[in-house]
Design a protein around this motif. Sequence first.
Motif, short mmCIF file in Angstrom:
data_model
loop_
_atom_site.label_atom_id
_atom_site.label_comp_id
_atom_site.label_asym_id
_atom_site.label_seq_id
_atom_site.Cartn_x
_atom_site.Cartn_y
_atom_site.Cartn_z
N THR A 173 0.86 -1.19 0.00
CA THR A 173 0.00 0.00 0.00
C THR A 173 0.90 1.24 0.00
OG1 THR A 173 -0.04 0.21 2.41
CG2 THR A 173 -1.74 -1.21 1.40
N ASP A 174 0.32 2.38 -0.27
CA ASP A 174 1.09 3.63 -0.23
C ASP A 174 1.67 3.85 1.17
OD1 ASP A 174 0.66 4.13 -2.88
OD2 ASP A 174 -0.84 5.72 -2.57
N GLU A 175 0.90 3.52 2.18
CA GLU A 175 1.37 3.68 3.56
C GLU A 175 2.56 2.75 3.83
OE1 GLU A 175 1.65 5.92 6.60
OE2 GLU A 175 0.01 6.26 5.20
N GLU A 176 2.51 1.52 3.34
CA GLU A 176 3.62 0.59 3.51
C GLU A 176 4.86 1.07 2.77
OE1 GLU A 176 1.34 -3.69 4.13
OE2 GLU A 176 1.49 -2.86 2.10
N LYS A 177 4.67 1.65 1.58
CA LYS A 177 5.80 2.20 0.83
C LYS A 177 6.46 3.34 1.60
CE LYS A 177 3.64 1.01 -3.52
NZ LYS A 177 2.78 1.51 -4.59
N LYS A 178 5.65 4.21 2.19
CA LYS A 178 6.19 5.32 2.99
C LYS A 178 6.96 4.78 4.19
CE LYS A 178 2.57 8.59 1.69
NZ LYS A 178 1.34 9.28 2.14
N THR A 179 6.41 3.77 4.83
CA THR A 179 7.08 3.16 5.98
C THR A 179 8.39 2.52 5.55
OG1 THR A 179 4.96 2.76 7.07
CG2 THR A 179 6.84 1.43 7.82
N GLU A 229 11.03 5.19 5.00
CA GLU A 229 11.54 5.72 6.27
C GLU A 229 12.46 4.72 6.97
OE1 GLU A 229 11.36 8.86 7.34
OE2 GLU A 229 10.42 9.15 5.39
#
Length: 144
Positions: free
Chosen positions: A122-128, A131
């Motif tokens: 997901t986009d959130e997983e990619k951001k994580t 980081e």
Amino acid sequence: MSENLALKSFVVLMKSSKSIQEQIKKDISKHGMKTSDFTILEALYHKGRQTVKQISDAVLINTGSITYVIDKLETKNLLERSNCKEDRRVVYIQITEQGKQLMDEIFPKHQSVIEDIFSGLTDEEKKTLIELLKKAGKEGETEQ
């Protein structure tokens, strides 16, 4: 014996990196290019005119090897050199119109391959992921 998560993280990262690099290499070779050729053209395509040192830092190829690749790409009229007027030691490299046209054709396909590789996140997983990798990379820099 407890599981060593640092070691496991390292092994998973290396295996994942190798798998992704192989997929990228295969995609780039479909366009009749080597990874080093593509990465230099891609840097110039997106960042514009650069010095050899700037390109070397951006694409993680040492300056000795990069000169050879630049020579080959210049012979193919995909990039060109220009001298710095303020400092004769500095040479700028820029993509030619022919090089830009090639990248206009190739890069969207290449980007699609990368998007497919990461489509399971997901986009959130990619951001994580971004980081966490940055954090691990910074730790690695301070350990040297």
